[in-house]
Scaffold this motif. Structure first.
Motif, PDB file in Angstrom:
ATOM      1  N   ALA A   1      19.536   2.670  -0.672  1.00 17.20           N
ATOM      2  CA  ALA A   1      19.321   1.253  -0.406  1.00 17.20           C
ATOM      3  C   ALA A   1      18.203   1.053   0.603  1.00 17.20           C
ATOM      4  N   GLY A   2      17.283   0.176   0.267  1.00 17.36           N
ATOM      5  CA  GLY A   2      16.150  -0.129   1.131  1.00 17.36           C
ATOM      6  C   GLY A   2      14.932   0.731   0.880  1.00 17.36           C
ATOM      7  N   TYR A   3      15.066   1.749   0.027  1.00 19.72           N
ATOM      8  CA  TYR A   3      13.972   2.685  -0.236  1.00 19.72           C
ATOM      9  C   TYR A   3      13.559   2.678  -1.707  1.00 19.72           C
ATOM     10  N   GLU A   4      13.904   1.609  -2.422  1.00 17.15           N
ATOM     11  CA  GLU A   4      13.640   1.562  -3.851  1.00 17.15           C
ATOM     12  C   GLU A   4      12.151   1.690  -4.175  1.00 17.15           C
ATOM     13  N   ALA A   5      11.292   1.114  -3.338  1.00 17.90           N
ATOM     14  CA  ALA A   5       9.853   1.162  -3.617  1.00 17.90           C
ATOM     15  C   ALA A   5       9.322   2.585  -3.540  1.00 17.90           C
ATOM     16  N   TRP A   6       9.831   3.372  -2.610  1.00 16.22           N
ATOM     17  CA  TRP A   6       9.394   4.768  -2.498  1.00 16.22           C
ATOM     18  C   TRP A   6       9.777   5.544  -3.754  1.00 16.22           C
ATOM     19  N   ALA A   7      11.017   5.340  -4.227  1.00 13.05           N
ATOM     20  CA  ALA A   7      11.484   6.066  -5.405  1.00 13.05           C
ATOM     21  C   ALA A   7      10.682   5.677  -6.638  1.00 13.05           C
ATOM     22  N   THR A   8      10.429   4.386  -6.802  1.00 10.59           N
ATOM     23  CA  THR A   8       9.644   3.922  -7.950  1.00 10.59           C
ATOM     24  C   THR A   8       8.236   4.507  -7.937  1.00 10.59           C
ATOM     25  N   ALA A   9       7.613   4.529  -6.749  1.00  6.52           N
ATOM     26  CA  ALA A   9       6.257   5.075  -6.636  1.00  6.52           C
ATOM     27  C   ALA A   9       6.226   6.551  -7.003  1.00  6.52           C
ATOM     28  N   ALA A  10       7.253   7.303  -6.604  1.00  9.38           N
ATOM     29  CA  ALA A  10       7.290   8.734  -6.912  1.00  9.38           C
ATOM     30  C   ALA A  10       7.401   8.967  -8.409  1.00  9.38           C
ATOM     31  N   VAL A  11       8.226   8.179  -9.096  1.00 11.70           N
ATOM     32  CA  VAL A  11       8.378   8.327 -10.540  1.00 11.70           C
ATOM     33  C   VAL A  11       7.079   7.973 -11.245  1.00 11.70           C
TER      34      VAL A  11
END
Length: 562
Positions: free
Chosen positions: A339-349
């Motif tokens: 939670a709160g880190y969704e943008a980081w995960a999306t960028a990595a994918v």
């Protein structure tokens, strides 16, 4: 060994080894490279991290790099350079924990630089392959590595007199001071603020050299950057697994990935698996894919980004990750949901999807990536060092005129997109691959271990450690058993490729195991015999018994003791 037999301790010996390796394996590390180490002085309850990973220069901004036409930081050339960290880190270790004078520690490296050492066949081939490029683009490297215009033959003596002169001048300046500590501090200043920093600063003011993109660019590192940075100590991270305790460096390395992997594997039944079976290879590989996905999404310099380590290293999170391991091979990049880190995960994918296209790109002559070295030392008193130096490769950057040494290329591990934990930022550390290890057995045996190998480092170390913990193997048996790794994740090195589903195995696995893995959907590659894994390790039991082991692969690692 000679340092130990002179009465020196593990820290003296490690520093001597570090400096000699810069001379005899210049394709793997150099004085202006990087260093990550775990040190464990006897009597201390836990290891400490020694950070010799330099930071991005003040001029290293995303806007500046993009203004030169870059979308990725190249793997060679002057914009790939961060502040050199290895020398200062070695001397910080020597000052605070060693016992021998600086001259004694440096003299072996000076001897081999001055009088020569037999050139490794791989190093000779690398120099020969780069001869034309060095001649036309990096003349200072041509003069250093092809003296008289001739590439060195394997086993011929290669000398680097400019490097020997640099160290002699450094010692002369340092010895104007009185006392061991004062001399070491003076040597550190000579590199960060004195004649070495001055030579680098003057060279970079005008140098505009070819990099791995095929373009000529100026660097941004300055003497002021070097004067403002020092190596430092940090607490190590740890986790427990089946009664063992394992220590790694922080999320500015890939080290926490090994800790995460151990936590994930605790819920898989790994302890009951034969460590040469298809079940073991599949389970470990799928675990590593999950660890790599988190590495790419969430790791970076915690001085600049709020890294969610408490979540990543928690038991509930490990259980959610373990539940994702399926009977067939995953082809996806799957960072965990935090939670709160969704943008980081999306960028990595998103990055990973684009990274697979890098595989088809032709290689530039200066894109010959170097590797790394690793060493482990334990002395009679129980002091321990596990150190992984790298960078400053002969193919990463031109030799700085007059110094006999090249700059590092660690900045290639930054991303040129803002707002991410791995984004290029002045003063930030790149998320390095360097990842030494220490562990303690439930019976009190202390272990130092590690390996070169870039993105493979924590893969091979995890396999080795699992074979010790669950397989009942000795240090040497755990190294000699068949090895494997995956290139599924986005690579740390330019051009940052990814190979979804990839798995490479040594042919010493049985044909039945290889067939089984293919049936599970792994995109299998067969390695050359005895080609994966370059591990070394040293241990000390609670009674003081010392053991050591080194991989026979590539015939470059040795275990010695007395």
């Amino acid at each position: 060994m000679s340092m130990l037999e002179r009465g020196g301790n593990a820290f003296d010996a490690a520093c001597t080894m570090g400096f000699v390796l810069q001379v005899v394996e210049p394709h793997l590390n150099g004085p202006l490279g990087d260093l990550v180490a775990l040190i464990h002085p006897t009597g201390e309850p836990a290891p400490t991290v020694l950070c010799g990973q330099g930071t991005a220069p003040a001029g290293a901004t995303i806007d500046h790099y993009r203004s030169t036409g870059l979308t990725l930081i190249p793997g060679s050339g002057l914009l790939a350079t961060v502040i050199p960290g290895a020398f200062d880190a070695w001397l910080l270790m020597l000052r605070d924990h060693g016992t021998l004078p600086l001259r004694v520690v440096l003299e072996p490296a000076i001897h081999y630089a001055r009088h020569g050492h037999p050139m490794l066949a791989r190093t000779a081939r690398t120099i020969a392959d780069l001869a034309e490029f060095f001649h036309s683009e990096w003349p200072s490297s041509y003069a250093t590595w092809l003296p008289g215009g001739q590439a060195p033959e394997p086993d011929a003596l290669l000398r680097n007199p400019a490097l020997a002169d640099t160290w002699e001048k450094l010692l002369t300046e340092a010895e104007c001071e009185t006392g061991r500590v004062a001399q070491i501090n003076a040597a550190r200043r000579a590199v960060s603020q004195g004649f070495i920093a001055g030579s680098i600063d003057r060279y970079l003011r005008d140098a505009c050299v070819m990099d791995a993109t095929g373009q000529r660019r100026k660097g941004v590192l300055s003497g002021e950057d070097m004067a403002g940075w020092q190596a430092r100590y940090e607490p190590a991270l740890s986790t427990g697994h089946d009664g063992w305790t394992v220590w790694k460096a922080g999320p500015w390395t890939q080290g926490p990935m090994l800790l995460q992997s151990l936590d994930i594997l605790s819920g898989t039944g790994i302890a009951a698996m034969d460590s040469t079976s298809a079940d073991f290879v599949h389970t470990v590989t799928e675990t590593l894919k999950l660890g790599f996905a988190d590495r790419e999404a969430y790791y970076g310099d915690p001085d600049f980004s709020q890294i969610p380590l408490q979540v990543l290293l928690s038991d509930p999170y490990a259980r959610t990750r373990s539940a994702l391991i399926e009977p067939t091979a995953s082809l996806d990049q799957r960072p965990g949901a935090i939670a709160g880190y969704e943008a980081w995960a999306t960028a990595a994918v998103t990055r990973a999807k684009g990274s697979s296209k890098a595989m088809a790109r032709p290689e530039h002559p200066s894109e010959k990536r170097g590797d790394t070295v690793h060493l482990d030392v334990i002395d009679q008193w129980g002091n321990m060092v596990s150190a992984t130096p790298s960078g400053g490769w002969l193919m990463s950057s031109p030799i700085v005129p007059g110094l006999g040494m090249a700059l590092n290329s660690r900045a290639q591990m930054f991303w040129l997109s803002p707002g991410l934990p791995g984004s290029l930022m002045p003063g930030a550390r790149p998320r390095t691959t360097l990842t030494p290890s220490m562990a303690r057995d439930p019976d009190g045996t202390q272990l130092a271990f590690g390996t070169p190998g870039g993105d493979q480092q924590d893969q091979w170390q995890l396999i080795f450690l699992l074979r010790l913990i669950h397989g009942g193997m000795t240090l040497q048996q755990a190294m000699d058993a068949p090895m494997f790794h995956t290139a599924h994740a986005t690579a740390s090195f330019y051009p940052r490729p990814a190979e979804p589903g990839h798995l490479i195995v040594e042919p010493s696995f049985s044909e039945a195991v290889i067939t089984d893995l293919q049936a599970r959907g792994h995109r299998l590659e067969r390695a050359e015999p005895w080609s994966l894994g370059r591990l070394t390790a040293a241990s000390r039991s609670a009674t003081g018994l010392l053991r050591a082991a080194a991989t026979p692969r590539q015939m470059q690692a040795y275990a010695i003791g007395r």
